[in-house]
Design a protein around this motif. Structure first.
Motif, PDB file in Angstrom:
ATOM      1  N   LEU A 740      31.474 -21.914  13.325  1.00 54.80           N
ATOM      2  CA  LEU A 740      31.509 -20.596  13.969  1.00 54.80           C
ATOM      3  C   LEU A 740      30.479 -19.668  13.325  1.00 54.80           C
ATOM      4  N   PHE A 741      30.270 -19.795  12.011  1.00 57.49           N
ATOM      5  CA  PHE A 741      29.241 -19.001  11.322  1.00 57.49           C
ATOM      6  C   PHE A 741      27.868 -19.363  11.890  1.00 57.49           C
ATOM      7  N   SER A 742      27.626 -20.703  12.051  1.00 65.30           N
ATOM      8  CA  SER A 742      26.350 -21.146  12.588  1.00 65.30           C
ATOM      9  C   SER A 742      26.115 -20.628  14.011  1.00 65.30           C
ATOM     10  N   ILE A 743      27.209 -20.617  14.835  1.00 67.54           N
ATOM     11  CA  ILE A 743      27.090 -20.138  16.221  1.00 67.54           C
ATOM     12  C   ILE A 743      26.691 -18.670  16.239  1.00 67.54           C
ATOM     13  N   PHE A 744      27.398 -17.821  15.490  1.00 63.71           N
ATOM     14  CA  PHE A 744      27.081 -16.389  15.452  1.00 63.71           C
ATOM     15  C   PHE A 744      25.688 -16.161  14.868  1.00 63.71           C
ATOM     16  N   TYR A 745      25.341 -16.935  13.839  1.00 65.39           N
ATOM     17  CA  TYR A 745      24.036 -16.779  13.200  1.00 65.39           C
ATOM     18  C   TYR A 745      22.920 -17.106  14.198  1.00 65.39           C
ATOM     19  N   GLY A 746      23.092 -18.230  14.941  1.00 67.57           N
ATOM     20  CA  GLY A 746      22.078 -18.609  15.919  1.00 67.57           C
ATOM     21  C   GLY A 746      21.951 -17.594  17.038  1.00 67.57           C
ATOM     22  N   LEU A 747      23.081 -17.042  17.516  1.00 66.89           N
ATOM     23  CA  LEU A 747      23.041 -16.059  18.600  1.00 66.89           C
ATOM     24  C   LEU A 747      22.309 -14.789  18.168  1.00 66.89           C
ATOM     25  N   LEU A 748      22.642 -14.267  16.971  1.00 67.60           N
ATOM     26  CA  LEU A 748      21.975 -13.058  16.483  1.00 67.60           C
ATOM     27  C   LEU A 748      20.486 -13.318  16.231  1.00 67.60           C
ATOM     28  N   SER A 749      20.198 -14.495  15.653  1.00 64.73           N
ATOM     29  CA  SER A 749      18.806 -14.832  15.367  1.00 64.73           C
ATOM     30  C   SER A 749      17.984 -14.894  16.655  1.00 64.73           C
ATOM     31  N   ASN A 750      18.544 -15.561  17.697  1.00 61.43           N
ATOM     32  CA  ASN A 750      17.833 -15.659  18.977  1.00 61.43           C
ATOM     33  C   ASN A 750      17.699 -14.296  19.643  1.00 61.43           C
ATOM     34  N   ALA A 751      18.749 -13.461  19.542  1.00 61.28           N
ATOM     35  CA  ALA A 751      18.691 -12.133  20.159  1.00 61.28           C
ATOM     36  C   ALA A 751      17.544 -11.318  19.560  1.00 61.28           C
ATOM     37  N   ILE A 752      17.345 -11.445  18.252  1.00 60.84           N
ATOM     38  CA  ILE A 752      16.252 -10.717  17.587  1.00 60.84           C
ATOM     39  C   ILE A 752      14.909 -11.348  17.949  1.00 60.84           C
ATOM     40  N   LEU A 816      24.322 -25.228  18.996  1.00 59.81           N
ATOM     41  CA  LEU A 816      25.361 -24.285  19.409  1.00 59.81           C
ATOM     42  C   LEU A 816      26.375 -24.998  20.301  1.00 59.81           C
ATOM     43  N   LYS A 817      25.892 -25.762  21.264  1.00 64.18           N
ATOM     44  CA  LYS A 817      26.814 -26.471  22.173  1.00 64.18           C
ATOM     45  C   LYS A 817      27.572 -27.574  21.430  1.00 64.18           C
ATOM     46  N   ALA A 818      26.883 -28.284  20.530  1.00 60.14           N
ATOM     47  CA  ALA A 818      27.542 -29.354  19.786  1.00 60.14           C
ATOM     48  C   ALA A 818      28.661 -28.808  18.916  1.00 60.14           C
ATOM     49  N   HIS A 819      28.382 -27.690  18.202  1.00 56.13           N
ATOM     50  CA  HIS A 819      29.415 -27.068  17.376  1.00 56.13           C
ATOM     51  C   HIS A 819      30.584 -26.610  18.225  1.00 56.13           C
ATOM     52  N   THR A 820      30.269 -26.013  19.376  1.00 55.68           N
ATOM     53  CA  THR A 820      31.334 -25.479  20.245  1.00 55.68           C
ATOM     54  C   THR A 820      32.237 -26.591  20.746  1.00 55.68           C
ATOM     55  N   GLU A 821      31.651 -27.660  21.287  1.00 60.32           N
ATOM     56  CA  GLU A 821      32.468 -28.733  21.854  1.00 60.32           C
ATOM     57  C   GLU A 821      33.200 -29.521  20.780  1.00 60.32           C
ATOM     58  N   ALA A 822      32.626 -29.607  19.573  1.00 60.94           N
ATOM     59  CA  ALA A 822      33.309 -30.310  18.487  1.00 60.94           C
ATOM     60  C   ALA A 822      34.633 -29.642  18.141  1.00 60.94           C
ATOM     61  N   MET A 823      34.726 -28.317  18.355  1.00 60.10           N
ATOM     62  CA  MET A 823      35.972 -27.581  18.073  1.00 60.10           C
ATOM     63  C   MET A 823      36.900 -27.556  19.284  1.00 60.10           C
ATOM     64  N   GLY A 824      36.489 -28.187  20.397  1.00 59.09           N
ATOM     65  CA  GLY A 824      37.327 -28.184  21.587  1.00 59.09           C
ATOM     66  C   GLY A 824      37.120 -26.977  22.477  1.00 59.09           C
ATOM     67  N   TRP A 825      36.074 -26.213  22.265  1.00 64.95           N
ATOM     68  CA  TRP A 825      35.765 -25.048  23.083  1.00 64.95           C
ATOM     69  C   TRP A 825      34.772 -25.463  24.173  1.00 64.95           C
ATOM     70  N   LYS A 826      34.516 -24.516  25.107  1.00 67.59           N
ATOM     71  CA  LYS A 826      33.499 -24.714  26.133  1.00 67.59           C
ATOM     72  C   LYS A 826      32.557 -23.512  26.136  1.00 67.59           C
ATOM     73  N   VAL A 827      31.289 -23.741  26.439  1.00 66.70           N
ATOM     74  CA  VAL A 827      30.310 -22.656  26.445  1.00 66.70           C
ATOM     75  C   VAL A 827      29.486 -22.732  27.728  1.00 66.70           C
ATOM     76  N   THR A 828      29.219 -21.586  28.311  1.00 62.94           N
ATOM     77  CA  THR A 828      28.326 -21.470  29.462  1.00 62.94           C
ATOM     78  C   THR A 828      27.364 -20.329  29.192  1.00 62.94           C
ATOM     79  N   VAL A 829      26.228 -20.314  29.913  1.00 62.80           N
ATOM     80  CA  VAL A 829      25.225 -19.278  29.688  1.00 62.80           C
ATOM     81  C   VAL A 829      24.733 -18.756  31.030  1.00 62.80           C
ATOM     82  N   GLU A 830      24.490 -17.444  31.078  1.00 62.72           N
ATOM     83  CA  GLU A 830      23.874 -16.804  32.233  1.00 62.72           C
ATOM     84  C   GLU A 830      22.705 -15.959  31.710  1.00 62.72           C
ATOM     85  N   SER A 831      21.565 -16.043  32.387  1.00 62.01           N
ATOM     86  CA  SER A 831      20.390 -15.315  31.899  1.00 62.01           C
ATOM     87  C   SER A 831      19.471 -14.946  33.059  1.00 62.01           C
ATOM     88  N   GLN A 832      18.827 -13.792  32.946  1.00 64.89           N
ATOM     89  CA  GLN A 832      17.822 -13.373  33.911  1.00 64.89           C
ATOM     90  C   GLN A 832      16.598 -12.877  33.141  1.00 64.89           C
TER      91      GLN A 832
END
Length: 850
Positions: A740-752, A816-832
Motif C-alpha cells: 500500500l505504501f508503494s501504491i501511494f508512493y507511485g501515485l504521488l510520484s506520477n502525479a508530480i 501498482l496493479k500487481a500489488h493491488t491484485e495480490a491483496m485481493g483488491w481491484k483497480v481501474t483507471v479513467e483518464s483524459q
C-alpha cells in the motif's frame, strides 16, 4: 537552488546509504541514512573500517568485491549483510565506484530487507509444494495422451513397491487388471474432453504381483503449457473395498436367513409398525402379507390376540424376550396356533424394535387336545408326535420314551424306562429343567420353555403337560434356530456399527431406519428421520439439481446406482456425500425398500478443489514466465549484444587511446541498462506470490498516505500543489503495508511527474462505502492525463508508456496493479488528455476493519 545545495539535500534525504571510503578501506564520509538503515550516527561509522560492520559470514565476499573494484576500477554491484546497532543483520545492495582522480571509493548501499525476505518466502513455498507432492499419501503422476508415465512421486514406492525410474520406462496400462482395462480406456478417452474426471474402483498390480484396488482423479492439463500432461491423483482403497464386499456378503447372509426361515418371521419398529416379513409369512397369509407391511400387526389379529401382541411388544422394547401361543385364522384357511417368540432388536444402547418368530404348532396343539379326549390312545399319539417325548409318573419314574428322545439324549429306551429322574444327572435334576417339571407336577399347569441341556449339548424347546398319571414332556432340538437367531443379531449389528451412514427406506423412499454412522455424519437421529424422505431433510440451496434428478431416476429404475452431492447437516453445515443405493426386491421382482450406504467425502472434495486451485496457480505462473521471456528477448538482447561487441572492441583497442575510454563508457551504459531490466524482473517476481504468503495487517489509510505525502512535501510546496484528503481518519483496512505504501508512493510520484504545466497541481484522495459493503478508494489528479481509449488494455502492461517526452520505464503501473491484485483488491483507471487521471481501488468488505 545551486548545485551545491542540491547535492547536499540529495545526500541528506536519500533513502540509500551514501558513503566515501579511502584506499585503506576506512569510511571518511557517510550520509544520514546510516541512522535509519543501521542505527548508527555518522560519527560512529566515520573513521572505522568498512569491514567492521560486515556480518562474519559475508566478510570474505566483501573483501573479494573490494579487491575486484581496485583491479578493474569499474562500477561494482554486490550484496552483503551489515550488522545493525541492535545486532540483527541488514541485507544491503552495494554499488561502488573507484575514482581514479582521488583514489577514493564512492558507494551507495540500498536496504533490500523486503526483497530478501520475499526471496526466502519464495524458496520456502517451492520447498513446501515439493515436499507436499513427494511425501503425500496419494500417488501423483503425470501421463501423456497415450498413458505413458512422465512423472511419478514417491508414494508409488510406499504403496505399490515400484521404483520411480521403473515406472518412467513404461505405460500405465501394463499395471491395470485386464478385466478393468476396457472400462478405464473408455474413461481415458472421456478425460481428453473433460477438465476433471473421476475413475471409479479398479485394480492395479503391485511390485509383488498382488492386485490392489485404486480410485483416481484425472485432471486434463494437456492444454496447460507448463505441464502438457494429464495429472492423475490415485489412492489405495483396497481395505475399504474389501470391507464393503464383506458388508455386502453379510447383508446377503442375513437376508437369506431371514427369507428362508421355515418359521414365520416379521419385524416391528418401536411404534408397532411391521416393516419386514419373510417368505413363510407371505405364503401363510397370502395377499394379506403385502397389506400388513407399513401397518400395525394388531390389524391382522383378533382383539384378544391383538392385546397379547401389544403387551409383548412393550415388554420386548424394555429388553425382555417373550414366548406365547398365538391363535388366528388366515383368510380362507383354518385356525392356526403359532408358537410365538418375540425378542428385542438392539442397536447400540437402544432397542429399535422387536423381531417375532412364529412356528405353526397347530398339529401339536390338536394332538394335545386329542390326548385330553382320548388318553387311552397313547400308541396312536406316540406315532403322531415328531418331537422327542417321554413320560414320568408321580414318583418321577420314566414310563416311556420315543425314538426322537433316544436320538437327542443319546440313551436307549432300555437304559431309561423304569429308572428315576434323579438317577440321571444329565437331566439337570437340581436345575432349570427339574424346577419346571416340578412346577407342572405340583400346580397341574403345563409349562413351555427353552433351555440348554448339557448331556446332548443342545438347545431344547420343552413342553410339559401334567396329568393324573404324571407328566408328558415334549422337547425338540432348536439348536440351529437359536444359533441362527444369534447370527441374525450379529448381522443386524453390522449396519449399526459401521462408520458409514446406512439408511433403509420403504419402496416410496421414506426412511424406515438409520444407523449411528448416519447420525454421526448428518446429525439426525432415527426418530427425526423416520417416515420422511432423506432428500427433504438433507438437501439445501447448494445441492446440485442434476444430482437430485439422477437419484430420482435411479430410484424409478430400481437399479443399483451411485451419486455424489452436497447435503446439509442438522447444524446447517454443508458436506459432500457419496451414496451407493441398492434396491431390495421380493420374489416377484417388486421393490420393497432401498438401502443407501453414505460416505462423507468432504475432505476429498476439498482436496480436489485445492488441486484445481494449484493448477490454476501454476497456469498463472506460466503466463508470468511468458511475460519475462518477452522482457529478456526485447529488453536484454540489445544491451547484451552491445556489451559483447564493445568487449571485443576493447580487446582490439589501445588502452591509452581516446577510443578506449569512449568504448568503456558505452560498455558501462549497456551494463547499466542490463542491470535496470534485471532489477525490473526481480521487482516483478517479488510480487507474484498470492494471499497465502502475504502479511496482512490493520492499516489506517489516512495515516499511511500522510507518511508517503511527507516524502514529497518539499516538491509539492515548490509547485504549489494542493492535496485534499476526503477520507475518514478512522478508515482502516487489512493490507500489506509495503504494497500500500508503494501504491501511494507511485501515485504521488506520477502525479508530480506528469503534472500539467498549464495549471496548479490538484490531488484528491476520497473514499466511498458501496451498498455491496465494498470500499471505493479514489486517487485523482488534474495532470496531463492520457487517452484511455487508445491505451485500451495496455494501461497496466509492463514497459508500456504513454508520455514519450517524459523519462520513465513503464514499470510503475504494472507494479501498482500487481500489488493491488495480490491483496485481493481491484483497480481501474479513467483518464483524459489535459484533464487528469483517476485511479479507483475496490476493496472487498472482508478487508475492511472500520
Amino acid at each position: 537552488m545551486n548545485e551545491a545545495d542540491f547535492n547536499e539535500k540529495l545526500v541528506r534525504y536519500s533513502h540509500d546509504l551514501l558513503c566515501v571510503i579511502d584506499s585503506r578501506g576506512v569510511f571518511i564520509k557517510v550520509s544520514e541514512a546510516c541512522s535509519r538503515i543501521l542505527g548508527y550516527d555518522q560519527h560512529e561509522i566515520e573513521g572505522k573500517s568498512f569491514t567492521s560492520f560486515v556480518h562474519s559470514e559475508d566478510l570474505e565476499v566483501t573483501v573479494q568485491a573490494s579487491r575486484q573494484l581496485k583491479l578493474n576500477s569499474n562500477i561494482l554491484h554486490f550484496e552483503n549483510r551489515y550488522l545493525h546497532q541492535d545486532g540483527h543483520a541488514v541485507p544491503l545492495l552495494w554499488t561502488a565506484t573507484l575514482s581514479e582522480e582521488d583514489g577514493l571509493i564512492y558507494c551507495t548501499a540500498t536496504d533490500i530487507s523486503v526483497e530478501y525476505k520475499l526471496r526466502g518466502k519464495v524458496e520456502e513455498k517451492e520447498t513446501f509444494y515439493r515436499t507436499l507432492i513427494e511425501h503425500g499419501s496419494d500417488m501423483l503422476a503425470l501421463l501423456d495422451e497415450d498413458g505413458n508415465f512422465l512423472y511419478a512421486n514417491n508414494a508409488f514406492k510406499r504403496i505399490l513397491g515400484y521404483e520411480v525410474q521403473h515406472l518412467l520406462c513404461g505405460n500405465s496400462c501394463s499395471y491395470i487388471h485386464p478385466d478393468d482395462l476396457p472400462a478405464l480406456r473408455r474413461s481415458w478417452k472421456r478425460a481428453a474432453k473433460l477438465e476433471l474426471l473421476r475413475m471409479q474402483d479398479f485394480r492395479v498390480r503391485d511390485a509383488e504381483g498382488s492386485w490392489r484396488w485404486v480410485e483416481a482423479i484425472v485432471s486434463n492439463q494437456i492444454g496447460n503449457k507448463a505441464m502438457s500432461a494429464f495429472v492423475v491423483s490415485s489412492r489405495d482403497i483396497t481395505e475399504r473395498k474389501h470391507g464393503r464386499l464383506r458388508l455386502e456378503e453379510s447383508e446377503q447372509r442375513y437376508k437369506a436367513l431371514f427369507e428362508n426361515n421355515p418359521d414365520i418371521v416379521l419385524f416391528e419398529n418401536r411404534h408397532g409398525v411391521v416393516t419386514e416379513v419373510n417368505q413363510a409369512f407371505r405364503e401363510t397369509f397370502g395377499a394379506a402379507a403385502d397389506s400388513v407391511v407399513g401397518k400395525s400387526l394388531t390389524e391382522l389379529l383378533p382383539p384378544d390376540m391383538a392385546a397379547v401382541n401389544a403387551r409383548s411388544l412393550q415388554e420386548a422394547l424394555l429388553g425382555s424376550t417373550l414366548r406365547y401361543d398365538l391363535e388366528l385364522k388366515p383368510k380362507g384357511a383354518q385356525t392356526m396356533v403359532l408358537d410365538t417368540v418375540k425378542f428385542p432388536v438392539p442397536a447400540g444402547e437402544q432397542v429399535i424394535g422387536a423381531q417375532t418368530i412364529a412356528k405353526d404348532i397347530t398339529p401339536i396343539v390338536r394332538s394335545f387336545e386329542t390326548i385330553e379326549r382320548q388318553a387311552k390312545k397313547l400308541n396312536t399319539i406316540f406315532e403322531s408326535i415328531t418331537d422327542a417325548f417321554f413320560t414320568l409318573d408321580k414318583e418321577w419314574h420314566f414310563t416311556s420314551v420315543n425314538s426322537e428322545f433316544e436320538r437327542i439324549v443319546g440313551a436307549t429306551e432300555q437304559e431309561i424306562v423304569g429308572t428315576k429322574l434323579n438317577e440321571h444327572s444329565e437331566f439337570d435334576t437340581e436345575g432349570h429343567f427339574y424346577r419346571q417339571y416340578r412346577h407342572a407336577m405340583e400346580t397341574g399347569e403345563s409349562v413351555h420353555f427353552e433351555a440348554y441341556s448339557e448331556r446332548p449339548g443342545k438347545w431344547l424347546e420343552v413342553k410339559a403337560f401334567p396329568s393324573d398319571e404324571g407328566l408328558a414332556i415334549y422337547f425338540s432340538d432348536i439348536t440351529a434356530k437359536v444359533l441362527a437367531l444369534k447370527e441374525v443379531e450379529k448381522l443386524s449389528l453390522v449396519a449399526s456399527q459401521t462408520d458409514n451412514g446406512v439408511v433403509i427406506t420403504d419402496a416410496n423412499g421414506r426412511t424406515e431406519w438409520v444407523n449411528e454412522g448416519f447420525t454421526r455424519i448428518a446429525g439426525y437421529t432415527l426418530d427425526e428421520m423416520q417416515g420422511k424422505k432423506p432428500g427433504e431433510i438433507l438437501q439445501g440451496p447448494d445441492t446440485d439439481p442434476d444430482a437430485v434428478q439422477q437419484i430420482r431416476k435411479g430410484l424409478q429404475e430400481a437399479s443399483h446406482f451411485s451419486a455424489r452431492l452436497i447435503n446439509y447437516r442438522k447444524s446447517g453445515d454443508r458436506f459432500w456425500v457419496s451414496m451407493d443405493i441398492t434396491p431390495i426386491l421380493d420374489e416377484k421382482g417388486t421393490v420393497t425398500r432401498f438401502i443407501a450406504v453414505q460416505r462423507d467425502i468432504t475432505l476429498q472434495k476439498e482436496a480436489e478443489a485445492n488441486l484445481l486451485q494449484l493448477s490454476q496457480h501454476l497456469y498463472q505462473q506460466n503466463k508470468d514466465l511468458q511475460e519475462f521471456t518477452y522482457i529478456v528477448s526485447h529488453n536484454l538482447r540489445a544491451p547484451v549484444a552491445n556489451a559483447l561487441g564493445l568487449v571485443h572492441l576493447l580487446h582490439a583497442t589501445d588502452t591509452s587511446s581516446d577510443n578506449f575510454a569512449s568504448i568503456r563508457t558505452y560498455l558501462q551504459t549497456s551494463i547499466e541498462q542490463i542491470d535496470t531490466v534485471l532489477h525490473d524482473v526481480n521487482t516483478v517476481l517479488s510480487v507474484r506470490e498470492r494471499d497465502d504468503v502475504l502479511e496482512l495487517e490493520p492499516i489506517k489509510v489516512v495515516s499511511l498516505f500522510e507518511q508517503v505525502q511527507a516524502k514529497f512535501e518539499e516538491i509539492l510546496q515548490q509547485f504549489g500543489a494542493e492535496v485534499v484528503l476526503a477520507v475518514e481518519p478512522g478508515t482502516e483496512v487489512r493490507a500489506v503495508r509495503t504494497y500500500l505504501f508503494s501504491i501511494f508512493y507511485g501515485l504521488l510520484s506520477n502525479a508530480i511527474k506528469f503534472r500539467s504545466l498549464e495549471r496548479t497541481l490538484h490531488i484528491t484522495l476520497t473514499a466511498e462505502k458501496k451498498a455491496t459493503g465494498e470500499l471505493e478508494l479514489t486517487f485523482a489528479d488534474n495532470g496531463q492525463g492520457f487517452d484511455t481509449r487508445k491505451a485500451a488494455d495496455k494501461v497496466f502492461k509492463l514497459y508500456e508508456r504513454f508520455h514519450k517526452d517524459i523519462k520513465g520505464r513503464g514499470v510503475g503501473l504494472f507494479l501498482l496493479k500487481a500489488h493491488t491484485e495480490a491483496m485481493g483488491w481491484k483497480v481501474t483507471v479513467e483518464s483524459q488528455v489535459q484533464v487528469g487521471t483517476s485511479f479507483r481501488f475496490n476493496i472487498p468488505a472482508e478487508a475492511l476493519l472500520s
